[in-house]
Design a protein around this motif. Structure first.
Motif, short mmCIF file in Angstrom:
data_model
loop_
_atom_site.label_atom_id
_atom_site.label_comp_id
_atom_site.label_asym_id
_atom_site.label_seq_id
_atom_site.Cartn_x
_atom_site.Cartn_y
_atom_site.Cartn_z
N ASN A 175 -52.16 -24.43 42.18
CA ASN A 175 -52.79 -25.67 42.61
C ASN A 175 -52.98 -26.67 41.47
N GLY A 176 -52.47 -26.33 40.30
CA GLY A 176 -52.50 -27.26 39.17
C GLY A 176 -53.80 -27.29 38.39
N TYR A 177 -54.62 -26.27 38.51
CA TYR A 177 -55.90 -26.24 37.81
C TYR A 177 -55.87 -25.24 36.64
N ILE A 178 -56.73 -25.49 35.67
CA ILE A 178 -56.90 -24.56 34.57
C ILE A 178 -57.81 -23.42 35.02
N VAL A 179 -57.52 -22.21 34.60
CA VAL A 179 -58.28 -21.03 35.04
C VAL A 179 -59.62 -20.98 34.32
N ASP A 180 -60.71 -20.99 35.08
CA ASP A 180 -62.04 -20.92 34.46
C ASP A 180 -62.96 -19.94 35.18
N ASN A 181 -62.40 -19.11 36.05
CA ASN A 181 -63.22 -18.15 36.80
C ASN A 181 -62.74 -16.73 36.54
N VAL A 182 -62.55 -16.41 35.28
CA VAL A 182 -62.08 -15.08 34.89
C VAL A 182 -63.27 -14.14 34.73
N ARG B 136 -54.84 -12.58 41.93
CA ARG B 136 -54.68 -13.53 43.04
C ARG B 136 -55.37 -14.85 42.71
N ILE B 137 -56.57 -14.78 42.13
CA ILE B 137 -57.31 -16.00 41.79
C ILE B 137 -56.57 -16.81 40.74
N ILE B 138 -56.06 -16.13 39.70
CA ILE B 138 -55.34 -16.83 38.63
C ILE B 138 -54.09 -17.49 39.17
N THR B 139 -53.34 -16.75 39.98
CA THR B 139 -52.10 -17.30 40.54
C THR B 139 -52.37 -18.51 41.42
N ASP B 140 -53.35 -18.39 42.33
CA ASP B 140 -53.67 -19.51 43.23
C ASP B 140 -54.17 -20.72 42.44
N THR B 141 -54.97 -20.48 41.42
CA THR B 141 -55.51 -21.59 40.62
C THR B 141 -54.40 -22.35 39.91
N LEU B 142 -53.48 -21.62 39.29
CA LEU B 142 -52.38 -22.28 38.57
C LEU B 142 -51.42 -22.97 39.53
N THR C 276 -45.64 -21.73 35.51
CA THR C 276 -45.97 -23.15 35.69
C THR C 276 -45.68 -23.96 34.43
N GLY C 277 -44.91 -23.36 33.51
CA GLY C 277 -44.49 -24.08 32.32
C GLY C 277 -45.53 -24.17 31.23
N HIS C 278 -46.46 -23.21 31.18
CA HIS C 278 -47.52 -23.24 30.18
C HIS C 278 -47.51 -21.97 29.34
N ASP C 279 -48.09 -22.09 28.15
CA ASP C 279 -48.41 -20.91 27.35
C ASP C 279 -49.78 -20.41 27.78
N PRO C 280 -50.08 -19.13 27.55
CA PRO C 280 -51.40 -18.62 27.93
C PRO C 280 -52.55 -19.42 27.32
N GLY C 281 -52.39 -19.88 26.07
CA GLY C 281 -53.46 -20.62 25.40
C GLY C 281 -53.78 -21.96 26.03
#
Length: 362
Positions: free
Chosen positions: A256-263, A248-254, A300-305
């Motif tokens: 909203n257009g942010y990079i995931v940094d709370n894993v 849920r955190i990863i999905t909401d973060t992406l 969101t059009g990104h690769d995992p990296g």
């Protein structure tokens, strides 16, 4: 010593030829010359390699300290005045005797550990064990002010490698200093360190302090505590909760257009989840979540990296590879390990490379 002896013999041979006539006329002079040469050549060996200050340490090791107090005194002197290697070993041995169970006439002096270890750290020694012993000595003295000060002074130095015990005392320092900052420190302790007595104790202290934790952190703590107690069925349910929170955190973060940094799914946590999944039969559920995590960025059009840390991506591919291997699907496992290779370096690279190769062989 052998090299010096050979050198003396060679010089003696040359001197014998040069002063052959002198030897025949006055053999005593030649013998005296050889003795003086031997003494002069040998002196640097003893003065450089073994000083009087080092002897305290070797006396302690050899049992030349008949009482506990004399043993302490020898080790204390060596930790202060010996050469670098002797200072370190004397400090570690003294700390071990003071902090661990000792029998007989040994009287605990935790302040002595504080004095010795802080002295070496101030002189530039970077061994993690010194900082661990220093923090533990303050804790056992209930000198929490000094514990907080030492954490702030030494644990931030990049030259000193952290350890689970250091991270535990960093958490305690935050707990004694400020309850609010202890919440984040406790989360970091859970994420970065394997389940152990330290984790159990930290959670007990959180509860005793009546600190309110976020629901996601409670689920993660429950997961690790249940794993420690080998309650695999309960741990699997907590694992699913943690994975759902993380998704849920990863999905909401992406979104909203942010990079995931709370894993929170560090390599440590993923490895423990793999253990719980195998013990509880929840391997398919864990694999499904991992596959979702790898696909989510593409929405969101990104690769995992581009949105995850390399460490997180490597952990996902590695854990998925383990799960595939356990199911006997070695071809899929090999593909996962190979895909994860670009995201790791050093020993982790060698480990994943080995699993890739082994999967191919299998």
């Amino acid at each position: 010593l052998l090299k010096k002896t050979v050198l003396i013999i060679r010089i003696s041979s040359l001197l014998k030829q040069k002063f052959l006539s002198l030897q025949s006329d006055n053999p005593g002079f030649f013998i005296l010359l050889i003795i003086l040469l031997t003494i002069i050549t040998a002196l640097p060996l003893y003065s450089y390699e073994l000083s009087d200050n080092d002897l305290y340490y070797f006396n302690a090791l050899s049992g030349e300290s008949p009482t506990a107090e004399e043993l302490k005194e020898n080790l204390n002197k060596s930790s202060k005045y010996g050469n670098s290697a002797v200072r370190l070993q004397a400090a570690l041995l003294l700390s071990s005797l003071e902090l661990n169970d000792s029998e007989g006439e040994w009287v605990k002096e935790y302040s002595l550990v504080s004095e010795v270890c802080s002295s070496l750290l101030d002189d530039g020694f970077t061994e993690s064990a010194l900082l661990e012993n220093l923090l533990e000595s303050y804790f056992l003295q209930e000198d929490y002010k000094s514990l907080i000060s030492a954490v702030n002074k030494y644990s931030t130095k990049s030259s000193i490698q952290s350890s689970p015990k250091i991270e535990y005392f960093k958490f305690l320092a935050k707990l004694y200093e400020d309850n609010d900052s202890a919440v984040e420190s406790f989360r970091e302790l859970l994420v970065g360190n394997s389940t152990s007595e330290l984790i159990m104790d930290a959670y007990t202290r959180i509860q005793e302090s009546q600190i309110n934790l976020p629901v996601s952190t409670v689920s993660l703590a429950n997961f690790k505590i249940q794993l420690f107690n080998r309650e695999y069925s309960s741990a699997s349910r907590s694992m699913i909760q943690v994975l759902e929170f993380q998704k849920r955190i990863i999905t909401d973060t992406l979104d909203n257009g942010y990079i995931v940094d709370n894993v929170v799914l560090s390599p440590v946590i993923l490895n423990e989840m793999y253990r719980v999944a195998n013990a509880s039969g929840k391997g398919p559920e864990l694999l499904e979540f991992i596959e979702d995590f790898l696909i989510i960025p593409s929405r969101t059009g990104h690769d995992p990296g581009e949105v995850y840390t390399y460490e997180f991506i490597a952990g996902l591919y590695e854990t998925a590879g383990y799960l595939k291997r356990r199911k006997g699907n070695f071809t899929a496992a090999a593909d996962l390990f190979m895909t994860g290779l670009p995201f790791v370096t050093g020993k982790k690279y060698e480990k994943m490379l080995w699993y890739w190769y082994n999967s191919l062989v299998r």
